[in-house]
Design an enzyme around this catalytic site. Structure first.
Site, mmCIF file in Angstrom:
data_model
loop_
_atom_site.group_PDB
_atom_site.id
_atom_site.type_symbol
_atom_site.label_atom_id
_atom_site.label_comp_id
_atom_site.label_asym_id
_atom_site.label_seq_id
_atom_site.Cartn_x
_atom_site.Cartn_y
_atom_site.Cartn_z
ATOM 1 N N ALA A 157 18.445 -58.195 7.084
ATOM 2 C CA ALA A 157 18.625 -58.955 8.313
ATOM 3 C C ALA A 157 20.102 -59.302 8.439
ATOM 4 O O ALA A 157 20.831 -59.299 7.441
ATOM 5 C CB ALA A 157 17.787 -60.222 8.252
ATOM 6 N N GLU A 188 16.206 -61.455 -1.072
ATOM 7 C CA GLU A 188 16.238 -62.691 -0.277
ATOM 8 C C GLU A 188 16.314 -63.946 -1.134
ATOM 9 O O GLU A 188 16.873 -64.966 -0.719
ATOM 10 C CB GLU A 188 15.012 -62.778 0.633
ATOM 11 C CG GLU A 188 15.042 -61.840 1.829
ATOM 12 C CD GLU A 188 14.508 -60.437 1.556
ATOM 13 O OE1 GLU A 188 14.394 -60.061 0.371
ATOM 14 O OE2 GLU A 188 14.208 -59.726 2.517
ATOM 15 N N GLU A 229 12.054 -53.758 4.068
ATOM 16 C CA GLU A 229 10.818 -54.131 4.773
ATOM 17 C C GLU A 229 10.578 -53.207 5.970
ATOM 18 O O GLU A 229 9.447 -52.828 6.252
ATOM 19 C CB GLU A 229 10.914 -55.592 5.233
ATOM 20 C CG GLU A 229 10.867 -56.557 4.054
ATOM 21 C CD GLU A 229 11.025 -58.000 4.497
ATOM 22 O OE1 GLU A 229 12.127 -58.345 4.981
ATOM 23 O OE2 GLU A 229 10.055 -58.767 4.385
ATOM 24 N N GLY A 254 15.306 -57.106 4.728
ATOM 25 C CA GLY A 254 14.681 -56.599 5.943
ATOM 26 C C GLY A 254 14.822 -55.091 6.086
ATOM 27 O O GLY A 254 14.019 -54.450 6.764
HETATM 28 N N1 3HC Z 1 24.248 -59.652 7.202
HETATM 29 C C1 3HC Z 1 25.476 -59.820 7.723
HETATM 30 N N2 3HC Z 1 26.598 -59.369 7.137
HETATM 31 C C2 3HC Z 1 26.460 -58.701 5.971
HETATM 32 C C3 3HC Z 1 25.208 -58.488 5.381
HETATM 33 C C4 3HC Z 1 24.061 -58.979 6.052
HETATM 34 N N3 3HC Z 1 22.828 -58.774 5.570
HETATM 35 N N4 3HC Z 1 25.401 -57.801 4.239
HETATM 36 C C5 3HC Z 1 26.713 -57.603 4.125
HETATM 37 N N5 3HC Z 1 27.363 -58.142 5.170
HETATM 38 C C6 3HC Z 1 28.806 -58.090 5.433
HETATM 39 C C7 3HC Z 1 29.610 -58.816 4.382
HETATM 40 O O1 3HC Z 1 29.742 -60.179 4.692
HETATM 41 C C8 3HC Z 1 30.935 -58.091 4.455
HETATM 42 O O2 3HC Z 1 31.614 -58.571 5.588
HETATM 43 P P1 3HC Z 1 33.215 -58.658 5.603
HETATM 44 O O3 3HC Z 1 33.683 -57.251 5.393
HETATM 45 O O4 3HC Z 1 33.491 -59.234 6.923
HETATM 46 O O5 3HC Z 1 33.577 -59.568 4.457
HETATM 47 C C9 3HC Z 1 30.519 -56.650 4.752
HETATM 48 O O6 3HC Z 1 29.199 -56.738 5.302
HETATM 49 C C10 3HC Z 1 30.475 -55.756 3.537
HETATM 50 O O7 3HC Z 1 29.724 -56.402 2.521
HETATM 51 P P2 3HC Z 1 30.205 -56.437 1.000
HETATM 52 O O8 3HC Z 1 31.633 -56.798 0.925
HETATM 53 O O9 3HC Z 1 29.226 -57.275 0.264
HETATM 54 O O10 3HC Z 1 30.047 -54.899 0.630
HETATM 55 P P3 3HC Z 1 29.502 -54.234 -0.697
HETATM 56 O O11 3HC Z 1 29.577 -52.785 -0.472
HETATM 57 O O12 3HC Z 1 30.142 -54.851 -1.885
HETATM 58 O O13 3HC Z 1 27.942 -54.636 -0.792
HETATM 59 C C11 3HC Z 1 25.698 -54.948 -0.005
HETATM 60 C C12 3HC Z 1 27.038 -54.191 0.182
HETATM 61 C C13 3HC Z 1 25.059 -54.563 -1.349
HETATM 62 C C14 3HC Z 1 24.796 -54.539 1.110
HETATM 63 C C15 3HC Z 1 25.961 -56.468 -0.010
HETATM 64 O O14 3HC Z 1 26.725 -56.790 1.141
HETATM 65 C C16 3HC Z 1 24.728 -57.320 0.042
HETATM 66 O O15 3HC Z 1 24.129 -57.566 -0.974
HETATM 67 N N6 3HC Z 1 24.367 -57.778 1.243
HETATM 68 C C17 3HC Z 1 23.260 -58.681 1.440
HETATM 69 C C18 3HC Z 1 21.951 -57.969 1.335
HETATM 70 C C19 3HC Z 1 20.830 -58.946 1.573
HETATM 71 O O16 3HC Z 1 20.783 -60.027 1.036
HETATM 72 N N7 3HC Z 1 19.889 -58.549 2.396
HETATM 73 C C20 3HC Z 1 18.778 -59.398 2.731
HETATM 74 C C21 3HC Z 1 19.130 -60.220 3.908
HETATM 75 S S1 3HC Z 1 17.917 -61.449 4.248
HETATM 76 C C22 3HC Z 1 16.697 -60.620 5.005
HETATM 77 O O17 3HC Z 1 16.750 -59.434 5.156
HETATM 78 C C23 3HC Z 1 15.574 -61.463 5.514
HETATM 79 C C24 3HC Z 1 14.379 -60.632 5.871
HETATM 80 O O18 3HC Z 1 13.466 -60.668 4.835
HETATM 81 C C25 3HC Z 1 13.695 -61.174 7.116
#
Ligand code: 3HC
Ligand code: NAI
Length: 697
Positions: free
Chosen positions: A63, A125, A105, A102
């Site tokens: 998400a 998450e 998912e 997400g």
């Molecule tokens: N939403 C918004 N922005 C995100 C994001 C997300 N899910 N994931 C990454 N970004 C952004 C980062 O803030 C960063 O932004 P910036 O360049 O402006 O600083 C950019 O994307 C690149 O991210 P990273 O620097 O972390 O890049 P990496 O290559 O090191 O890592 C990644 C990539 C493994 C995808 C890591 O970003 C990560 O772990 N992201 C979060 C993944 C996550 O937690 N997903 C679950 C979200 S909650 C959800 O999905 C709820 C659902 O169940 C309803």
């Protein structure tokens, strides 16, 4: 049609390519694009099956975390996923990069999944204080069984493709071109007349009736203070016990509970804070960097050895210099033992021990450092020794080499002045144990060049650290704030509290341990020796905080290593046991100081331990020693165990306690004690007057 999801066709296969760089997060436009695309292909008689794939570096990584807490717009993710699941056309999700949260998912809403061998997927998450809120808690257990799904969601770990295949999360791993492989897979399924397999129609395998009770027990310690893990267990229980649609309802309720919690708000803030902290305001991202191919380290003691391991772990050859063969051998032996222990615990392959050791070249000769691109000094903490080392480095290091000091308390500017190239000098303040602790305070001197800063910040990440840039001041950011807690803890002990009471309040707040247990772990003798080095006048400058500590050290109670300190220990068990002997020492000290002991409430302990730290944080911010309040939070969460679900000291002050409450409490303690220690920082006063937060600075 939105640009966020691009439609195309290959033969009779409709392709939906997600196009939302950098990580294809599920923003409203992406959700709408997938839903509309699936519906359009669903009605398109020239399409027999659909492939959903991510453009760029990854499939959907989750998400869009920035959308949480904002008013909802566009289709809900659950609707998108059920549109996929109920599509009349067979859908194959093609996974590369990191399909997370997400993203995974969404993939579970497809009828089949293929991935590259390098794909790493998961439901992380929990790290954001959330649970998978788009059916992940109900669908994953249906594929893998309850036990595996629980573990995946509680750890939030990234699951490698081969493991995902063995658990049925993906159906096939394709080599080479993912899109081609996914199309071929879809065509094969069509040829076989494979059913539109909906994960929701599967049943969950519950491996043991005690699974949930046992899991609760096993996570109790690690999940202390967090909300999400407990709710995750409840959702999986719902997957086992309830029909799919009711399970989904339960998931939604438990998800909403988390989404509105302060714990999740803190953890989501922290996710971005850590990424932001790596950025330096006046050093643009495109600043040219110096190349770092090899390193040098001076001193193979506690810190130098750990730092060398960081280099070797990242595959960067490093030369380790000492003053004697004996010290060198000792340092290398410790490194080897550390690696061997890690290998024994399964943390690395046995053959990698030699590979890493081979990257560390011991030497007694400064000339061996002449080609090093970065040299980190970790010798004894006296200016005289640092002076000798930096003058020598100035002679031998090649032009352009970065010269770093790991000093924890000395003036980096003065150290830089011992060279003719202060622009190349920077502090790299590692934390002990340096091979384990993620935090790295990089200390910017007044002459440090911008490209040196840019290089060191990005090299820090390369060696597995979470870097934060700080300025030159006593104790830098972390230890400077820690001192405030130490001062008040000592005073409270003299006034009436016992170590175990203070420690319990700090532990219950969420720290891994309280200040006294921590001192026992680190060794009480370290501070004692420093205090002995100070003269009486220095001691009297502020009210002395070492009376009890000195008495304890005079009895040889140096902490865990001597079996006693502020507590007793039945070694090898390291559980602190309150000790009546210490209580006696404390009471005698109070008497000597003419203090009548009184009961101190837990609330007072919490306020006096933590509010002065926030106040010091305000001074640090005002002086520009930290760039933003979030940098201070990253330091505290990573380096000192501030519970991440409270965001760090500054976020907690901004969003949970409120700056005015802290400001007023400081005044209350100032007026009660007459101690100028409690004077609110000018920045805190100003922000309170303006009704603003630290995050606005
Ligand atoms: N939403 C918004 N922005 C995100 C994001 C997300 N899910 N994931 C990454 N970004 C952004 C980062 O803030 C960063 O932004 P910036 O360049 O402006 O600083 C950019 O994307 C690149 O991210 P990273 O620097 O972390 O890049 P990496 O290559 O090191 O890592 C990644 C990539 C493994 C995808 C890591 O970003 C990560 O772990 N992201 C979060 C993944 C996550 O937690 N997903 C679950 C979200 S909650 C959800 O999905 C709820 C659902 O169940 C309803
Ligand atoms: P240590 O005493 O374990 O190691 C210092 C090593 O430096 C010794 O092996 C010594 O032989 C060697 N050494 C001394 N003079 C030298 C010289 N002129 N040339 C080459 N080697 C020399 O000390 P430790 O704990 O590793 O500390 C090193 C530095 O790291 C200090 O500046 C300290 O303040 C800082 N630091 C220490 C932390 C800790 O928790 N121990 C944390 C963060 C920083």
């Amino acid at each position: 049609m939105s640009d966020a999801v691009i439609r195309s066709k290959e033969g009779r296969i409709g392709i939906l390519t997600i196009n939302n760089p950098p990580v294809n997060a599920l923003a409203a436009a992406v959700r709408a694009g997938i839903k509309e695309g699936v519906e359009a292909f669903g009605q398109d008689s020239s399409v027999d099956a659909i492939v959903l794939i991510g453009g760029g570096r990854t499939f959907i990584a989750g998400a869009d975390i920035r959308e949480f807490g904002k008013p909802p717009s566009g289709p809900n993710l659950n609707d998108v996923i059920s549109t996929m699941e109920n599509s009349p056309k067979l859908i194959v999700a093609a996974l590369h990069g990191t399909p997370l949260g997400g993203g995974l998912e969404t993939a579970l809403g497809a009828h089949y999944r293929v991935s590259l061998p390098t794909t790493r997927m998961g439901l992380p998450e929990v790290h954001l204080g959330l649970l998978p809120g788009a059916g992940g808690t109900q669908r994953l257990p249906r594929l893998t069984g309850a036990k595996y799904a629980l573990d995946a969601m509680l750890s939030g770990r990234h699951i490698p493709a081969p493991e995902a295949k063995s658990k049925g999360i993906v159906d096939a791993i394709v080599e080479g071109d993912l899109l081609k492989g996914a199309i071929a897979h879809a065509e094969m399924l069509l040829a076989q007349k494979a059913p539109l397999r909906r994960v929701r129609d599967l049943t969950v395998n519950l491996e043991s009736p005690d699974l949930f009770a046992e899991t609760e027990k096993s996570i109790a310690r690690k999940a202390r203070g967090f909300k999400a893990p407990w709710n995750i267990i409840k959702t999986v229980q719902a997957a086992v016990e309830l029909p799919f649609d009711e399970g989904m309802k339960r998931e939604r309720e438990l998800f909403s509970e988390l989404l509105t919690s302060s714990e999740s708000a803190a953890q989501r803030y922290y996710f971005f804070a850590e990424r932001e902290a790596a950025k330096v305001k006046d050093v643009p991202a495109d600043t040219p960097q110096r190349e770092i191919k090899t390193g040098g380290i001076i001193g193979a003691g506690t810190m130098g050895g750990g730092i060398a391991m960081n280099f070797a772990n990242a595959g960067v050859p490093v030369t380790l210099l000492e003053t004697s063969q004996e010290a060198l051998d000792r340092g290398l032996k410790t490194i080897r033992t550390n690696y061997e222990n890690t290998a024994k615990r399964g943390g690395m392959k046995a053959e990698d021990v030699e590979k890493r050791m081979a990257l560390i070249t011991p030497t007694l000769d400064y000339n061996a450092l002449k080609d090093a691109d970065v040299i980190i000094e970790a010798v004894f903490e006296t200016m005289e020794v640092k002076e000798v080392v930096f003058k020598k480095l100035d002679e031998v290091a090649k032009p352009g080499a970065i010269l770093a000091t790991n000093t924890s308390g000395l003036d980096v500017n003065q150290i830089a002045s011992y060279t003719k190239r202060p622009g190349d000098v920077i502090g790299m303040h590692f934390f002990s144990p340096a091979n384990v602790m993620k935090l790295l305070e990089n200390v910017r001197g007044k002459a440090t060049e911008k490209d040196v800063i840019a290089t060191v910040m990005s090299f820090s990440k390369k060696i597995g650290k979470i870097p934060v840039l700080v300025g030159v001041c006593e104790g830098f950011v972390g230890n400077r704030m820690l001192r405030m807690r130490g001062i008040q803890s000592a005073y409270m002990m003299e006034e009436g509290a016992l170590p175990q009471q203070i420690d319990k309040v700090v532990y219950d707040y969420g720290f891994p341990m309280g200040p006294f247990a921590m001192s026992d772990l680190a060794g009480n003798d370290v501070g004692w020796r420093i205090r002995q080095g100070k003269n009486e006048k220095e001691k009297r400058n502020v009210r002395y905080t070492g009376y009890v500590a000195d008495a304890i050290c005079e009895l040889g109670r140096f902490g865990q290593k001597t079996g006693s300190g502020y507590y007793k220990y039945n070694l090898p068990d390291r559980t602190p046991i309150p000790d009546p002997e210490v209580e006696k020492i404390i009471e005698e000290t109070s008497k000597k100081l003419g203090i009548t002991r009184r009961a101190i409430s837990d609330q007072e302990i919490l306020e006096r331990a933590l509010y002065p730290m926030v106040n010091e944080g305000a001074k640090i911010l005002e002086e520009g020693m930290a760039q933003r309040s979030l940098d201070i939070d990253v330091i505290w969460v990573n380096g000192y165990g501030w519970p991440v679900y409270r965001g760090g000291p500054m976020w907690w002050a901004d969003n949970v306690v409120g700056l005015k409450t802290i400001h007023d409490a400081l005044l209350k303690y100032r007026d009660a004690s007459g101690d100028p220690f409690w004077e609110p920082a000018p920045l805190l006063k100003k922000l309170v007057q303006e009704g603003k937060k630290f995050s606005s600075v």
